[in-house]
Motif scaffolding. Sequence first.
Motif, PDB file in Angstrom:
ATOM      1  N   LEU A 123       0.712  -1.194   0.027  1.00 31.54           N
ATOM      2  CA  LEU A 123      -0.015   0.030  -0.007  1.00 31.54           C
ATOM      3  C   LEU A 123       0.807   1.020  -0.008  1.00 31.54           C
ATOM      4  O   LEU A 123       1.748   1.470   0.803  1.00 31.54           O
ATOM      5  CB  LEU A 123      -1.025   0.131   1.122  1.00 31.54           C
ATOM      6  CG  LEU A 123      -1.993   1.056   1.296  1.00 31.54           C
ATOM      7  CD1 LEU A 123      -2.878   1.296   0.274  1.00 31.54           C
ATOM      8  CD2 LEU A 123      -2.649   1.037   2.612  1.00 31.54           C
ATOM      9  N   SER A 124       0.643   2.315  -0.925  1.00 35.18           N
ATOM     10  CA  SER A 124       1.169   3.454  -1.010  1.00 35.18           C
ATOM     11  C   SER A 124       0.264   4.429  -1.955  1.00 35.18           C
ATOM     12  O   SER A 124      -0.442   3.757  -2.700  1.00 35.18           O
ATOM     13  CB  SER A 124       2.758   3.463  -1.714  1.00 35.18           C
ATOM     14  OG  SER A 124       2.672   3.286  -2.918  1.00 35.18           O
ATOM     15  N   HIS A 125       0.507   5.524  -1.949  1.00 32.06           N
ATOM     16  CA  HIS A 125      -0.132   6.514  -2.548  1.00 32.06           C
ATOM     17  C   HIS A 125      -0.129   6.205  -4.253  1.00 32.06           C
ATOM     18  O   HIS A 125      -0.634   6.115  -5.025  1.00 32.06           O
ATOM     19  CB  HIS A 125      -0.184   7.961  -2.383  1.00 32.06           C
ATOM     20  CG  HIS A 125      -0.623   8.218  -1.265  1.00 32.06           C
ATOM     21  ND1 HIS A 125      -0.460   9.553  -0.576  1.00 32.06           N
ATOM     22  CD2 HIS A 125      -1.676   7.742  -0.300  1.00 32.06           C
ATOM     23  CE1 HIS A 125      -1.340   9.612   0.642  1.00 32.06           C
ATOM     24  NE2 HIS A 125      -1.887   8.673   0.701  1.00 32.06           N
ATOM     25  N   VAL A 126       1.250   6.086  -4.611  1.00 32.74           N
ATOM     26  CA  VAL A 126       1.687   5.677  -5.880  1.00 32.74           C
ATOM     27  C   VAL A 126       1.208   4.652  -6.453  1.00 32.74           C
ATOM     28  O   VAL A 126       0.497   4.411  -7.420  1.00 32.74           O
ATOM     29  CB  VAL A 126       3.384   5.631  -5.960  1.00 32.74           C
ATOM     30  CG1 VAL A 126       3.801   5.303  -7.438  1.00 32.74           C
ATOM     31  CG2 VAL A 126       3.855   7.204  -5.426  1.00 32.74           C
ATOM     32  N   ASN A 127       1.116   3.418  -5.767  1.00 35.33           N
ATOM     33  CA  ASN A 127       0.887   2.149  -6.031  1.00 35.33           C
ATOM     34  C   ASN A 127      -0.826   2.189  -6.082  1.00 35.33           C
ATOM     35  O   ASN A 127      -1.437   1.515  -7.041  1.00 35.33           O
ATOM     36  CB  ASN A 127       1.217   0.921  -5.035  1.00 35.33           C
ATOM     37  CG  ASN A 127       2.630   0.708  -5.122  1.00 35.33           C
ATOM     38  OD1 ASN A 127       3.523   1.062  -5.923  1.00 35.33           O
ATOM     39  ND2 ASN A 127       3.108   0.088  -4.079  1.00 35.33           N
TER      40      ASN A 127
ATOM     41  N   ALA B 198       9.986  11.302 -12.897  1.00 35.06           N
ATOM     42  CA  ALA B 198      10.961  10.608 -12.088  1.00 35.06           C
ATOM     43  C   ALA B 198      10.359   9.986 -10.934  1.00 35.06           C
ATOM     44  O   ALA B 198       9.340  10.306 -10.386  1.00 35.06           O
ATOM     45  CB  ALA B 198      12.001  11.666 -11.738  1.00 35.06           C
ATOM     46  N   GLN B 199      10.724   8.765 -10.732  1.00 32.27           N
ATOM     47  CA  GLN B 199      10.327   8.040  -9.387  1.00 32.27           C
ATOM     48  C   GLN B 199      10.286   8.763  -8.389  1.00 32.27           C
ATOM     49  O   GLN B 199       9.152   8.776  -7.503  1.00 32.27           O
ATOM     50  CB  GLN B 199      11.006   6.791  -9.135  1.00 32.27           C
ATOM     51  CG  GLN B 199      10.517   5.741  -8.427  1.00 32.27           C
ATOM     52  CD  GLN B 199      10.726   5.792  -6.908  1.00 32.27           C
ATOM     53  OE1 GLN B 199      11.891   6.430  -6.688  1.00 32.27           O
ATOM     54  NE2 GLN B 199      10.063   5.594  -6.082  1.00 32.27           N
ATOM     55  N   SER B 200      11.211   9.495  -7.980  1.00 24.14           N
ATOM     56  CA  SER B 200      11.130  10.412  -6.989  1.00 24.14           C
ATOM     57  C   SER B 200      10.039  11.635  -6.843  1.00 24.14           C
ATOM     58  O   SER B 200       9.797  12.038  -5.608  1.00 24.14           O
ATOM     59  CB  SER B 200      12.451  11.129  -6.795  1.00 24.14           C
ATOM     60  OG  SER B 200      12.819  11.986  -7.977  1.00 24.14           O
ATOM     61  N   GLU B 201       9.422  11.842  -7.844  1.00 20.76           N
ATOM     62  CA  GLU B 201       8.383  13.103  -8.073  1.00 20.76           C
ATOM     63  C   GLU B 201       7.078  12.126  -7.737  1.00 20.76           C
ATOM     64  O   GLU B 201       6.024  13.167  -7.786  1.00 20.76           O
ATOM     65  CB  GLU B 201       8.469  13.446  -9.166  1.00 20.76           C
ATOM     66  CG  GLU B 201       9.887  14.335  -9.407  1.00 20.76           C
ATOM     67  CD  GLU B 201       9.697  15.689  -8.557  1.00 20.76           C
ATOM     68  OE1 GLU B 201       9.058  16.450  -8.325  1.00 20.76           O
ATOM     69  OE2 GLU B 201      10.947  15.822  -7.853  1.00 20.76           O
ATOM     70  N   ARG B 202       6.765  10.929  -7.892  1.00 22.11           N
ATOM     71  CA  ARG B 202       5.280  10.498  -7.891  1.00 22.11           C
ATOM     72  C   ARG B 202       4.669  10.584  -6.697  1.00 22.11           C
ATOM     73  O   ARG B 202       3.411  10.978  -6.881  1.00 22.11           O
ATOM     74  CB  ARG B 202       5.465   8.993  -8.477  1.00 22.11           C
ATOM     75  CG  ARG B 202       5.859   8.809  -9.811  1.00 22.11           C
ATOM     76  CD  ARG B 202       5.640   7.338 -10.466  1.00 22.11           C
ATOM     77  NE  ARG B 202       6.585   7.246 -11.570  1.00 22.11           N
ATOM     78  CZ  ARG B 202       7.575   6.589 -11.949  1.00 22.11           C
ATOM     79  NH1 ARG B 202       7.593   5.260 -11.054  1.00 22.11           N
ATOM     80  NH2 ARG B 202       8.158   6.430 -13.084  1.00 22.11           N
ATOM     81  N   GLU B 203       5.366  10.499  -5.592  1.00 23.35           N
ATOM     82  CA  GLU B 203       4.689  10.659  -4.424  1.00 23.35           C
ATOM     83  C   GLU B 203       3.967  11.936  -4.091  1.00 23.35           C
ATOM     84  O   GLU B 203       2.783  12.284  -3.737  1.00 23.35           O
ATOM     85  CB  GLU B 203       5.394  10.240  -3.373  1.00 23.35           C
ATOM     86  CG  GLU B 203       4.890  10.193  -1.892  1.00 23.35           C
ATOM     87  CD  GLU B 203       4.067   8.918  -1.584  1.00 23.35           C
ATOM     88  OE1 GLU B 203       3.048   8.730  -0.809  1.00 23.35           O
ATOM     89  OE2 GLU B 203       4.538   7.783  -2.198  1.00 23.35           O
ATOM     90  N   LYS B 204       4.911  12.922  -4.414  1.00 16.11           N
ATOM     91  CA  LYS B 204       4.303  14.420  -4.426  1.00 16.11           C
ATOM     92  C   LYS B 204       3.165  14.541  -5.592  1.00 16.11           C
ATOM     93  O   LYS B 204       2.375  15.291  -5.094  1.00 16.11           O
ATOM     94  CB  LYS B 204       5.526  15.366  -4.473  1.00 16.11           C
ATOM     95  CG  LYS B 204       6.497  15.390  -3.391  1.00 16.11           C
ATOM     96  CD  LYS B 204       7.263  16.676  -3.593  1.00 16.11           C
ATOM     97  CE  LYS B 204       7.885  16.916  -2.315  1.00 16.11           C
ATOM     98  NZ  LYS B 204       8.708  18.431  -1.971  1.00 16.11           N
TER      99      LYS B 204
END
Length: 252
Positions: free
Chosen positions: A43-47, A97-103
């Motif tokens: 579970l995560s927002h991105v997923n 970028a993967q680092s930007e997806r959560e934001k």
Amino acid sequence: MSGRRSNKQRQATRERPAHLVSADIVLRSADAVLSVDLSEVPLSHVNQFAVGWMRAAFEQSRVIAKLTKMGMGHSAAPNRRAFWELAVRLLWFADMAQSEREKAADTMLDQGRSTEKTTHNHMQAMGVPSNIDIAAMEEFVLAPSKEKAMQQQAKDLTAAVNAMEQNLGAIYRLWREDSTWTHASGFLAGRYAPAESDDKIGVGAPPAVDRDLEAHRIASMAIVVSAGYILAEEGVPSDLASAAAVAFHQVT
């Protein structure tokens, strides 16, 4: 199966209209993708965005395919519009970028929260009871992006398309065209009640955008690939991340 019977079946398939053949394929692929068990995805927002958008897109595929088979493809504009938008959003998500997806996910959630607040205020102003729990929404902790560009892309599909390296003009054009037949526009009124030569109102229907579902099938493939790519980058085991794509390719 005898060779003669097999040949007859292939000939019958070739003789069927292209939109019916494609509709069967779209329906099979939607059923296959939606039957994939992704409950073990962490579970995560991105997923949640990747899996949720993908599932939503293939639910729309089911409706679009069934309406197409019924000869009512023209009436599926709202479903196609949602499908195109979901395809663009998944490609946009995969492109960054993967680092930007959560934001990015939190930015979209924060904007959704703002929209719900506005709806709540409108209901109060109209004297209509609202069941939106504003306090509960405020307790939901988010870390949205403070960058204007990201905020605009999360809010506006056009901005998201323009920000991507790959050219999504073809899908975007389909989204814009189906938007015309989704809203209560003058164009829609004219199509369903066209003027006849004797100044009377006739009977008509808007065009069936992507009538043979060729673009739909291509976009469907992009959707499962993008979702799998996002999940893999989030650390989901490869066999689980690619499960939907594998199921899709097995029936298409």
